[in-house]
Every structure is written in C-alpha cells, then in structure tokens.
Design a protein around this motif. Structure first.
Motif, PDB file in Angstrom:
ATOM      1  N   VAL A 110       0.721  -0.947  -0.111  1.00 19.06           N
ATOM      2  CA  VAL A 110       0.218  -0.006  -0.224  1.00 19.06           C
ATOM      3  C   VAL A 110       0.783   1.419  -0.055  1.00 19.06           C
ATOM      4  O   VAL A 110       0.318   3.199  -0.553  1.00 19.06           O
ATOM      5  N   ASP A 111       2.452   1.314  -0.454  1.00 17.78           N
ATOM      6  CA  ASP A 111       2.780   2.376   0.072  1.00 17.78           C
ATOM      7  C   ASP A 111       3.939   2.431  -1.874  1.00 17.78           C
ATOM      8  O   ASP A 111       4.009   1.846  -2.293  1.00 17.78           O
ATOM      9  N   SER A 112       3.404   3.908  -1.036  1.00 20.06           N
ATOM     10  CA  SER A 112       4.080   4.480  -2.515  1.00 20.06           C
ATOM     11  C   SER A 112       5.357   4.703  -2.963  1.00 20.06           C
ATOM     12  O   SER A 112       5.924   4.841  -1.712  1.00 20.06           O
TER      13      SER A 112
ATOM     14  N   ILE B 244      -5.019  12.545  -5.985  1.00 15.72           N
ATOM     15  CA  ILE B 244      -3.219  12.126  -5.556  1.00 15.72           C
ATOM     16  C   ILE B 244      -2.977  12.804  -3.913  1.00 15.72           C
ATOM     17  O   ILE B 244      -3.001  13.438  -4.378  1.00 15.72           O
ATOM     18  N   SER B 245      -2.886  11.602  -3.801  1.00 16.09           N
ATOM     19  CA  SER B 245      -2.294  11.465  -2.534  1.00 16.09           C
ATOM     20  C   SER B 245      -1.058  11.948  -1.770  1.00 16.09           C
ATOM     21  O   SER B 245      -0.780  10.876  -2.251  1.00 16.09           O
ATOM     22  N   GLY B 246      -0.032  12.645  -1.183  1.00 14.79           N
ATOM     23  CA  GLY B 246       1.354  12.730  -0.823  1.00 14.79           C
ATOM     24  C   GLY B 246       1.645  13.426  -0.267  1.00 14.79           C
ATOM     25  O   GLY B 246       0.651  14.501   0.513  1.00 14.79           O
ATOM     26  N   GLU B 247       2.460  14.094   0.056  1.00 12.13           N
ATOM     27  CA  GLU B 247       3.084  14.979   0.808  1.00 12.13           C
ATOM     28  C   GLU B 247       2.424  16.380   0.122  1.00 12.13           C
ATOM     29  O   GLU B 247       1.713  17.292   1.407  1.00 12.13           O
TER      30      GLU B 247
ATOM     31  N   ALA C 187       3.091  14.010   8.597  1.00 10.18           N
ATOM     32  CA  ALA C 187       3.510  12.682   8.405  1.00 10.18           C
ATOM     33  C   ALA C 187       3.144  11.144   9.302  1.00 10.18           C
ATOM     34  O   ALA C 187       3.008  10.392   8.776  1.00 10.18           O
ATOM     35  N   LEU C 188       3.305  11.803  10.265  1.00 10.64           N
ATOM     36  CA  LEU C 188       2.441  11.180  10.745  1.00 10.64           C
ATOM     37  C   LEU C 188       1.187  10.742  10.529  1.00 10.64           C
ATOM     38  O   LEU C 188       0.409   9.398  11.149  1.00 10.64           O
ATOM     39  N   MET C 189       0.583  10.992   9.095  1.00 12.38           N
ATOM     40  CA  MET C 189      -1.016  10.196   8.927  1.00 12.38           C
ATOM     41  C   MET C 189      -0.539   9.066   7.653  1.00 12.38           C
ATOM     42  O   MET C 189      -0.995   8.302   7.752  1.00 12.38           O
ATOM     43  N   THR C 190       0.768   8.299   7.723  1.00 11.75           N
ATOM     44  CA  THR C 190       2.061   7.564   7.174  1.00 11.75           C
ATOM     45  C   THR C 190       1.785   6.746   7.855  1.00 11.75           C
ATOM     46  O   THR C 190       2.124   5.674   7.590  1.00 11.75           O
ATOM     47  N   ARG C 191       1.740   7.091   9.230  1.00 14.20           N
ATOM     48  CA  ARG C 191       2.152   5.815  10.952  1.00 14.20           C
ATOM     49  C   ARG C 191       1.099   5.418  11.501  1.00 14.20           C
ATOM     50  O   ARG C 191       1.164   4.515  12.703  1.00 14.20           O
ATOM     51  N   VAL C 192       0.487   5.823  11.147  1.00 13.39           N
ATOM     52  CA  VAL C 192      -0.925   5.383  10.845  1.00 13.39           C
ATOM     53  C   VAL C 192      -2.182   4.667  10.682  1.00 13.39           C
ATOM     54  O   VAL C 192      -1.693   5.340   9.193  1.00 13.39           O
ATOM     55  N   VAL C 193      -2.733   3.247  10.852  1.00 13.34           N
ATOM     56  CA  VAL C 193      -3.520   2.279   9.732  1.00 13.34           C
ATOM     57  C   VAL C 193      -5.237   3.573   9.453  1.00 13.34           C
ATOM     58  O   VAL C 193      -5.610   4.458  10.309  1.00 13.34           O
ATOM     59  N   GLY C 194      -4.849   3.539   7.776  1.00 14.75           N
ATOM     60  CA  GLY C 194      -6.427   3.673   7.306  1.00 14.75           C
ATOM     61  C   GLY C 194      -6.555   5.323   7.394  1.00 14.75           C
ATOM     62  O   GLY C 194      -7.976   5.930   6.619  1.00 14.75           O
ATOM     63  N   THR C 195      -5.860   6.493   7.041  1.00 17.00           N
ATOM     64  CA  THR C 195      -5.365   7.813   6.878  1.00 17.00           C
ATOM     65  C   THR C 195      -6.366   7.242   5.869  1.00 17.00           C
ATOM     66  O   THR C 195      -7.275   8.315   4.213  1.00 17.00           O
ATOM     67  N   GLY C 196      -5.275   7.059   4.651  1.00 15.74           N
ATOM     68  CA  GLY C 196      -5.785   6.991   3.491  1.00 15.74           C
ATOM     69  C   GLY C 196      -7.004   6.533   2.294  1.00 15.74           C
ATOM     70  O   GLY C 196      -7.811   6.774   2.338  1.00 15.74           O
ATOM     71  N   CYS C 197      -7.644   5.592   3.695  1.00 10.94           N
ATOM     72  CA  CYS C 197      -8.759   4.247   3.326  1.00 10.94           C
ATOM     73  C   CYS C 197      -9.812   5.625   3.565  1.00 10.94           C
ATOM     74  O   CYS C 197     -11.484   5.632   2.196  1.00 10.94           O
ATOM     75  N   ALA C 198      -9.360   6.131   4.793  1.00  7.13           N
ATOM     76  CA  ALA C 198     -10.828   6.935   4.876  1.00  7.13           C
ATOM     77  C   ALA C 198     -11.285   8.309   4.212  1.00  7.13           C
ATOM     78  O   ALA C 198     -12.220   8.904   3.902  1.00  7.13           O
ATOM     79  N   LEU C 199      -9.960   9.178   3.469  1.00  8.62           N
ATOM     80  CA  LEU C 199     -10.750   9.695   2.753  1.00  8.62           C
ATOM     81  C   LEU C 199     -10.818   9.604   1.470  1.00  8.62           C
ATOM     82  O   LEU C 199     -11.796  10.258   1.152  1.00  8.62           O
ATOM     83  N   SER C 200     -10.485   8.012   0.861  1.00  7.71           N
ATOM     84  CA  SER C 200     -10.717   8.105  -0.224  1.00  7.71           C
ATOM     85  C   SER C 200     -12.377   7.720   0.316  1.00  7.71           C
ATOM     86  O   SER C 200     -13.630   8.052  -0.587  1.00  7.71           O
ATOM     87  N   ALA C 201     -13.514   7.573   1.577  1.00  6.06           N
ATOM     88  CA  ALA C 201     -14.618   7.446   1.953  1.00  6.06           C
ATOM     89  C   ALA C 201     -15.126   8.999   2.110  1.00  6.06           C
ATOM     90  O   ALA C 201     -16.686   8.702   2.236  1.00  6.06           O
ATOM     91  N   VAL C 202     -13.513   9.552   2.443  1.00  8.61           N
ATOM     92  CA  VAL C 202     -14.498  11.168   2.694  1.00  8.61           C
ATOM     93  C   VAL C 202     -14.512  11.536   1.145  1.00  8.61           C
ATOM     94  O   VAL C 202     -15.257  12.174   1.167  1.00  8.61           O
ATOM     95  N   VAL C 203     -14.302  11.122   0.556  1.00  6.25           N
ATOM     96  CA  VAL C 203     -13.920  11.871  -1.215  1.00  6.25           C
ATOM     97  C   VAL C 203     -15.357  11.393  -1.450  1.00  6.25           C
ATOM     98  O   VAL C 203     -16.101  12.115  -2.699  1.00  6.25           O
ATOM     99  N   ALA C 204     -16.065  10.070  -1.232  1.00  3.58           N
ATOM    100  CA  ALA C 204     -17.108   9.786  -1.415  1.00  3.58           C
ATOM    101  C   ALA C 204     -18.071  11.033  -1.332  1.00  3.58           C
ATOM    102  O   ALA C 204     -19.232  10.627  -1.757  1.00  3.58           O
ATOM    103  N   ALA C 205     -18.562  10.564  -0.272  1.00  2.00           N
ATOM    104  CA  ALA C 205     -19.405  11.736   0.764  1.00  2.00           C
ATOM    105  C   ALA C 205     -19.093  13.005   0.066  1.00  2.00           C
ATOM    106  O   ALA C 205     -20.462  13.406  -0.309  1.00  2.00           O
TER     107      ALA C 205
END
Length: 279
Positions: free
Chosen positions: A161-163, A187-190, A208-226
C-alpha cells in the motif's frame, strides 16, 4: 508573428493551463458547511483493515457510514445511499462480484461512486478489476502516486500500500486518466492534487504522522465519496475532502509526536472542524 514564436506562446499557454493551482481555504469552508448540513449516507465497500477507522472518520464529520457487503443487499443499498466507496484493499472474487453489482446499481440510481485502487499494479485480480471499474465511470479515483501510475498502466505499483513515487510524478498520468474516463483523480502525497484532466488543484498541509497510522488514506477515499454527493463544483468538493483531512492532520500533529495519540487526536480534530462549520 513567426511560426517559432507562435509555437512557443502555445506551449507556454499549455504549461500555464496544466500548472496546479493552490486550493484556497476560502473555497473549503462553505463546502464543509454544506457537508455538515447534508450529513450524507455513505456506502463503504472497503477493506477489512480500515473499516473501523473509516466509520469513525465519517461519524466525526457528521456523515453516516454503512458497511454492506452481501451482493443482494449491496445492490439495494447502493441505490439508497448518497454515495458509494469501492476500496479493493482486501479484494476477493466474491467481494468483487458484490462491488460490481453495487457500482451498477449506483450508476442506475445516478449516485456517485469512488474507486480506491489499493495496491493496484502487481496483483492480477485487483489490477484487472480496477480496469473494469474504470470503464463504469467513477465520480472520482483516489490513490497514491504509485497506484495512479499503475492504474494508468505507466508503472508496476508501489510496495504493497506504500507509494514509491512522489505525487508530482503521477500528475500527467492522473490528467490522462481523468480525461480518458471523464472523472476526477485525486493523488495523495506530501501535497495532494485533484485534477479533471484540464485544471489541477494542489492541497498542501497534513502531517507525516498520517502515514504512520492505519487507514488515513482509505478513510480519505470514503470522505471523497461523501463530498462527491454534494451539489456544486465536484472538483472543489473533492479538494475540500482532501483539505479537511490535511487540516485535521496538522491540528493533531501540533499536539503530539507519536502515532498512537495522533490517531485519537486526528478524529477529535475532524469533529472540531465539523463543529466549527456548524457555528
């Protein structure tokens, strides 16, 4: 005007069109206010690892999450929900069939749906399925740079899952995807980018801590859908979804340097932002 100068002017014009524009918080605030007022119902067909995080993120923003995965129920619910998320992180063949049925139901009901092509590229099942889904016209695609490059068939994907690429490296691929499939690509990144293939917005911030916990990117996709379910300019709506996550990340990181406490503070920051939008 000599042809050489005319060609140079044309090229400069194209470069200016393609130059990302900084997304302003002045645009973000009214979109968030509309979101909190609407409180969309989001059908999250997402991976097993992030269901709890995704639900908590949406709840903190006053949205309503639902995780309906049975093929028959998913078909019914996709037509009822305000938006649908398809996340292929823990894809199986049975889940693929349920997701495809839900997408078809969402399209029939004219409900927006978002594709998160998690770890697309190296693995055949998800790679072939994501290409199939692209043909069904998602409202938006959200992924990291390696995923977007792989989806555009310009790379082999990242390391799980890491870019392995910076977001900027996928900008041209994102524009091509957006134009070809008449969708938005985030596109998610810095720095995050949102493009419709013609105009590109950049969203700075986060931690950078957003990449050190589970699910922030996947949760973002749900927020994008909303946020895709909101009226108005969908590109601004998706950029707003990215901005609320980066802003919450900034606020949480200002209070801690460790990932465990960051995860809790991040949810709190989302809640506080939603509360401010209601005021």
């Amino acid at each position: 005007m000599p042809d050489r100068i005319r060609l140079l002017v044309r090229r400069l014009g194209v470069m200016m069109i393609h130059q990302p524009q900084r997304f302003s918080d002045a645009h973000f605030a009214p979109v968030l206010a509309r979101f909190v007022q609407r409180q969309p119902l989001v059908h999250c067909m997402t991976n097993d690892v992030v269901q709890n995080v995704t639900a908590n993120v949406l709840l903190a923003l006053h949205a309503s999450p639902a995780m309906v995965i049975d093929p028959d129920e998913a078909t019914q619910f996709a037509a009822m929900a305000d938006a649908l998320l398809i996340n292929v992180g823990t894809l199986t063949r049975d889940r693929r069939d349920a997701m495809l049925a839900a997408v078809q139901a969402a399209n029939a009901a004219q409900k927006p749906w978002v594709l998160d092509p998690v770890a697309v590229g190296a693995l055949r099942l998800r790679s072939e399925f994501c290409q199939q889904l692209l043909a069904l016209r998602p409202a938006a695609v959200r992924g990291n740079a390696s995923e977007i490059l792989a989806l555009a068939q310009q790379g082999a994907g990242g390391r799980g899952v890491d870019s392995q690429h910076q977001a900027e490296a996928a900008l041209e691929a994102a524009r091509e995807l957006a134009q070809k499939h008449q969708t938005l690509v985030a596109i998610s990144g810095e720095v995050d980018y949102v493009t419709d293939g013609h105009k590109t917005l950049s969203i700075a911030g986060g931690s950078a801590l957003m990449t050190r916990v589970v699910g922030t990117g996947c949760a973002l996709s749900a927020v994008v859908a909303a946020f895709c379910s909101l009226p108005g300019d969908r590109r601004d709506n998706v950029a707003s979804a990215c901005r609320i996550m980066t802003l919450a990340g900034e606020r949480a990181a200002a209070q801690t340097a460790a990932p465990g406490s960051f995860a809790t503070l991040f949810i709190d920051a989302l809640w506080q932002l939603a509360q401010e939008a209601r005021a």
